[in-house]
Each structure stands twice: as structure tokens, then as C-alpha cells.
Design a protein around this motif. Sequence first.
Motif, mmCIF file in Angstrom:
data_model
loop_
_atom_site.group_PDB
_atom_site.id
_atom_site.type_symbol
_atom_site.label_atom_id
_atom_site.label_comp_id
_atom_site.label_asym_id
_atom_site.label_seq_id
_atom_site.Cartn_x
_atom_site.Cartn_y
_atom_site.Cartn_z
ATOM 1 N N UNK A 1 0.840 -1.204 0.000
ATOM 2 C CA UNK A 1 0.000 0.000 0.000
ATOM 3 C C UNK A 1 0.869 1.247 0.000
ATOM 4 N N UNK A 2 1.942 1.173 0.811
ATOM 5 C CA UNK A 2 2.809 2.340 0.943
ATOM 6 C C UNK A 2 3.395 2.757 -0.399
ATOM 7 N N UNK A 3 3.762 1.752 -1.193
ATOM 8 C CA UNK A 3 4.363 2.048 -2.489
ATOM 9 C C UNK A 3 3.430 2.900 -3.343
ATOM 10 N N UNK A 4 2.141 2.577 -3.289
ATOM 11 C CA UNK A 4 1.181 3.369 -4.058
ATOM 12 C C UNK A 4 0.998 4.737 -3.414
ATOM 13 N N UNK A 5 0.909 4.735 -2.076
ATOM 14 C CA UNK A 5 0.653 5.990 -1.355
ATOM 15 C C UNK A 5 1.773 7.007 -1.577
ATOM 16 N N UNK A 6 3.000 6.501 -1.702
ATOM 17 C CA UNK A 6 4.152 7.379 -1.928
ATOM 18 C C UNK A 6 3.950 8.288 -3.140
ATOM 19 N N UNK A 7 3.469 7.697 -4.207
ATOM 20 C CA UNK A 7 3.245 8.462 -5.438
ATOM 21 C C UNK A 7 2.243 9.585 -5.223
ATOM 22 N N UNK A 8 1.179 9.283 -4.453
ATOM 23 C CA UNK A 8 0.187 10.317 -4.130
ATOM 24 C C UNK A 8 0.847 11.466 -3.383
ATOM 25 N N UNK A 9 1.654 11.103 -2.370
ATOM 26 C CA UNK A 9 2.258 12.121 -1.510
ATOM 27 C C UNK A 9 3.122 13.080 -2.329
ATOM 28 N N UNK A 10 3.907 12.526 -3.237
ATOM 29 C CA UNK A 10 4.818 13.357 -4.030
ATOM 30 C C UNK A 10 4.060 14.453 -4.765
ATOM 31 N N UNK A 11 3.001 14.057 -5.451
ATOM 32 C CA UNK A 11 2.252 15.038 -6.237
ATOM 33 C C UNK A 11 1.475 15.985 -5.339
ATOM 34 N N UNK B 1 -4.718 16.077 -5.352
ATOM 35 C CA UNK B 1 -4.824 14.655 -5.119
ATOM 36 C C UNK B 1 -4.950 13.979 -6.478
ATOM 37 N N UNK B 2 -3.935 13.199 -6.818
ATOM 38 C CA UNK B 2 -3.901 12.591 -8.140
ATOM 39 C C UNK B 2 -4.637 11.263 -8.162
ATOM 40 N N UNK B 3 -5.884 11.353 -8.566
ATOM 41 C CA UNK B 3 -6.722 10.148 -8.586
ATOM 42 C C UNK B 3 -6.143 9.078 -9.509
ATOM 43 N N UNK B 4 -5.328 9.486 -10.471
ATOM 44 C CA UNK B 4 -4.828 8.548 -11.477
ATOM 45 C C UNK B 4 -3.599 7.756 -11.017
ATOM 46 N N UNK B 5 -3.151 7.996 -9.775
ATOM 47 C CA UNK B 5 -1.908 7.340 -9.339
ATOM 48 C C UNK B 5 -1.978 5.811 -9.472
ATOM 49 N N UNK B 6 -3.100 5.232 -9.051
ATOM 50 C CA UNK B 6 -3.253 3.776 -9.133
ATOM 51 C C UNK B 6 -3.212 3.302 -10.581
ATOM 52 N N UNK B 7 -3.871 4.055 -11.438
ATOM 53 C CA UNK B 7 -3.891 3.688 -12.857
ATOM 54 C C UNK B 7 -2.498 3.860 -13.462
ATOM 55 N N UNK C 1 -10.148 21.468 -6.790
ATOM 56 C CA UNK C 1 -11.157 20.470 -7.127
ATOM 57 C C UNK C 1 -11.190 20.242 -8.642
ATOM 58 N N UNK C 2 -10.882 21.299 -9.398
ATOM 59 C CA UNK C 2 -10.914 21.166 -10.855
ATOM 60 C C UNK C 2 -9.747 20.310 -11.326
ATOM 61 N N UNK C 3 -8.581 20.528 -10.724
ATOM 62 C CA UNK C 3 -7.431 19.686 -11.058
ATOM 63 C C UNK C 3 -7.706 18.239 -10.656
ATOM 64 N N UNK C 4 -8.371 18.085 -9.512
ATOM 65 C CA UNK C 4 -8.710 16.734 -9.064
ATOM 66 C C UNK C 4 -9.608 16.042 -10.093
ATOM 67 N N UNK C 5 -10.604 16.782 -10.575
ATOM 68 C CA UNK C 5 -11.489 16.222 -11.603
ATOM 69 C C UNK C 5 -10.688 15.831 -12.849
ATOM 70 N N UNK C 6 -9.734 16.698 -13.179
ATOM 71 C CA UNK C 6 -8.913 16.402 -14.354
ATOM 72 C C UNK C 6 -8.161 15.090 -14.177
#
Lengths: 274, 298
Positions: B18-28, B35-41, B93-98
Motif C-alpha cells: 500500500x505504501x508504495x502506491x501511497x508514496x506516489x500520491x504524496x509526491x504530487x 490529489x492525483x486520482x490517477x496514481x493507481x492507474x 477540485x478542478x485539477x482533481x477532476x482532471x
Amino acid sequence: MSPEPVQTRIFEEEILSVSDVSLSFGGVKAIQNVSFDIKRGEIRAIIGPNGAGKTSMLNVINGFYHPQEGLIRFKGKARRRMRPSIAAAQGIARTFQNVALFKGMSTLDNIMTGRLPRLEKGIFGEIVNVFLQAAYLGPARRSELEQRKYVEEIIDFLEIQHIRRTPVGRLPYGLQKRVELGRALAMEPELLLLDEPMAGMNLEEKEDMSRFIIDVNDQYGTTIALIEHDISVVMDLSDRIIVLDYGRKIADGTPGEVQSNQAVMDAYLGVPHE
Amino acid sequence: MMFFLEVTISGLMAGVMYSLVALGFVLIFKASGVFNFAQGVMALFAGLTLVGLMEKFGLPPWAGIMATIAVMILLAWLIEFLILRRLVNQEHIILFMATIGLAYVLEGLGDVMWGSDVKLLDIGLPQGAVDWLLDDYNLYVEKLEVAAAVTAVIMVIVLAIFFQKTRIGRALRAVADDHQAALSVGISLRTIWVIVWSVSGIVALVAGIMWGSKSGVQFSLSLIALKALPVLMLGGFTSIPGAIIGGLIIGMGEKWAEIYMGPIIGGAIENWFAYMLALVFLLFRPQGLFGEKIIERI
């Protein structure tokens, strides 16, 4: 502040010229047809009542705002739309009215950020650099040490050795302003824009800051444009003064000339209504 | 006792994933507040690209990884050029939607380019149980998970040095701290964004490799991103160590709950426990374990 009158200094070369610049936000006209120049090596003050467009003017000069009309020349080159990062790379540094420091970082790190643009290499060069730096190796490390040396000189100059490691968020306001000046100096600017460098300071802090401004101008030969509300400070420090009111320039000249200008008196004291 | 230890270890190992995925979120999130919703993808996309390149061109693993890193950097550049640049100064929120849109585009792109069947990813990471632990202590620990843990530790150390000691790290922190001030010292937001997205793309690749080696590269990988959410709530959205510790706590908590509470309330706890834990946590420490405390003057 020294009571003796400042000798009139003469400057020849124009570093920045602003001609007929107008800036508006929707219907609000922040700046209207303002023209002036700044000569290399001088200390130029911009004064005026609140809302006169002083900060907007600085924002135009360093590329935060894009004026709808007018022309700005920096070092003889006209420019159209200017990005702040390019203005910085060309030699314009600034401080902000409400101290914009990186609050979580130490004094040293804050001032180090001023050394960043020295090494711009374009996006892909930077990415290569990321790998070098991630490994903390070779050229990346060497240049880091060189930058560090320059920054230590600035820290000595501003007499803030004792707070080098302190996160700036914890420093008193007066010191924060000094750190912000340090960060701007680290950029080795040719033109330094100071937005109310003495706002919120006590007398002693103001005297220190005045001394630093004079020393910077003297030792580094940096051209300085400053906004300040404390009129006695402005009269002491500046070579020439621009007075703005409601977005228009109402006076421009030496402290003596400005002081005796009727329009300036009216703007500051108000005109009696009939 | 041995059983408890085994449960704990397997929980911690799952947590590392889980941490490995979470790391990518934190960086951005650190660098842009998005919040980069696309990190998992992105992890899925990186995994798919790696497998695809290795299969199609018969590349050896190291060359495949290099090529995938190049693809991720190119992707970061494209994202900046096509999306972020156009949305400067918009609400978060707009960037999040993007980024939600981006998630679907990437998922479709991966599908079109490499097909949608589950793919085996084998880059020669060790498989099976760690022998001496099994023989001497009767503990079952997967080699792959140990490798993931070691990788995570190395990555955190490298990132920490990068953020603290280098000038680009300093620029990243500067942008995270105050956009306007960062601009005034000449930091180019565009460059910083490309760098951040590249680094988080590479982190996504590492996550993709680990998950892919464990259970095959498949589209459910993108759902793991959702598990990173409670991890981030626990650890704080802006903290790299937080992402690791948060992951470990969630992984461990999940396993304990599954084993010791599962029989009492009837299983399937693993699906919701993490969210429950994060929710309780939010009540007491909204900024997370290591997040920066938000104090606003009114």
C-alpha cells in the motif's frame, strides 16, 4: 536614520523603462498610463496612498501581472508577456508586502532557493539532474557547495548567522523580512524590488533595514525600487521618488521636488471640498 | 505466538505494498496540492507497458524497465503540456477532476495498447518463501514481499535525501510551501510539475512491478489506489515517512482484524476495516500522523 541631507547622486544608464502602462482587473483600473524609468544604481521609491497601484506596479515589473497596454523595457529589451521565472532569470528579484517565505524551511534553505535559477538547464536537463542529485553525486554536489558558500556570505552580511538553522515560521516578523531580503540577494539581482520592507517594524528594526538597503546599493551596486509608507525613511533613502494616486502618476522627482509638490500634498492630506 | 507473528509479518508486508502506491500520491500532493486520482492507474499503466515492451520486443528486464521509465517521463511531460498547463490557478477540485479523467484515459490507453487480459510479470524477482525462516522458525514469509520492503526502504531514503539535500528537492519544497514566492525566485512551475510527475511515475512503476509480480498485471490493480486513501489519511497527505508508516499500520490492522475479529462478526473485514480506521483517525488527528498541522489565523 541620518538627519543630514542625502547628496544628489547622478545616474546615466537606464535599466528599466515603463511607458504608458495600463492595467485593469475587469472594470477596476489599477494602473492608468503610467510612465517612468529607473536608472542603473539608483534607489527609486514608489509612494502613494493605499490602493494607489504601487504593488500592482511591482507585480507588472516582475511578470505576475500582464498590463493590457504599454511597453516595458528591461536592460534595453522590450518585452511582451513576461513570466516571473523569466524575469527572475533576467535579474529581477523581489520581496513581498506580507513576507512570502517558505515557512517550513530553515533560514539557510530559504536563502538557498534564491540560488536555484543559476543552473537552469531546461526540462530534460533537469530530469537528468534529478538522477544525479538523487544519487547526490559528482557535479550536482560540487555546485551545491559553491552555492552554499555564496549564501553564507549573504547570511554574514545580513547578520543572521544565529538563525541559520531555525525554521523561518518561528522567527519574529522583523527577522523574517531580513531573511526575505537575503533570499532576493542570493539571486544576485540587477534590479531589486522591495514591497514595504519596513512595514510592521519597530524603530530599531527599521534602522537596521535602512542600513542594509543602503549597503546593498553601495556594496553590490544593486538598483533598488522600493515601496514604503514611512515617508521619513523614503526621503532619506531614495534618489528619486514616483508618487501614484488612484493608479495615476502624480509626481516624479527628487525627494525635495516631491515634498514641495502641491498634487502630492493634496493626495496625502486630501483636498478641501467646496 | 508463532501464528501471531506470521499474521503480523504478512500484514506489514501487505502494508508495504500500500505504501508504495501511497508514496506516489504524496509526491504530487506535496508539490501541487492536487490529489492525483490517477496514481493507481499509473501503476497499472507502468506495469502494462513494462510487460508489453518485454513481450513485444523481447527486451531483458533491465532494458524494459529503462524503456518504461522513459515512457513515464514522456507521460509526465504530456500531462503537464496537455492538462496542468491549461489549468494553472484553477481550484484544486478542478485539477482533481482532471486527474479522474486522466485515470480513465490511461486505463483505456493501456487496454488499447496492450490488451486487457491478466499478464504475468516476471523480471526475475525472487519467488516463494524465505527458506531459513520456514525451516528454523516455521514462519512463512514471501521472498517477493521482503524484496518489496527492501525496495520501499531504499526508495524512501533516496527520496528523503533528494528532498532535503538537493536543489531540485529544495525547489519542490519551495513550490509546495508558497507558489508565489517560488515563482519570484525564478522557479518554473512547469519544470517542477514535469519533474514531480516523472518521479511519481517512476514510483508508480515500482509499485506496478511489485503488485504485478505478486498477482499479475491486471486492471484490478487500479483499485489498490483506493486503499492508499486511508493510508494517506493516517499518515498525512504531505509526509513521505507518513505514507510508509500509514501503510504498515493499515496492512497490519487489516490482517489482525481479519484473523481475530473476522470469525466473530463474519469475515470480509479486510474490505472496510482500513476505511473505518482512517475515519476514526480523522476525528482525532485530521492532519494525519505526520502531516503538517494547519493553523489558520482568523
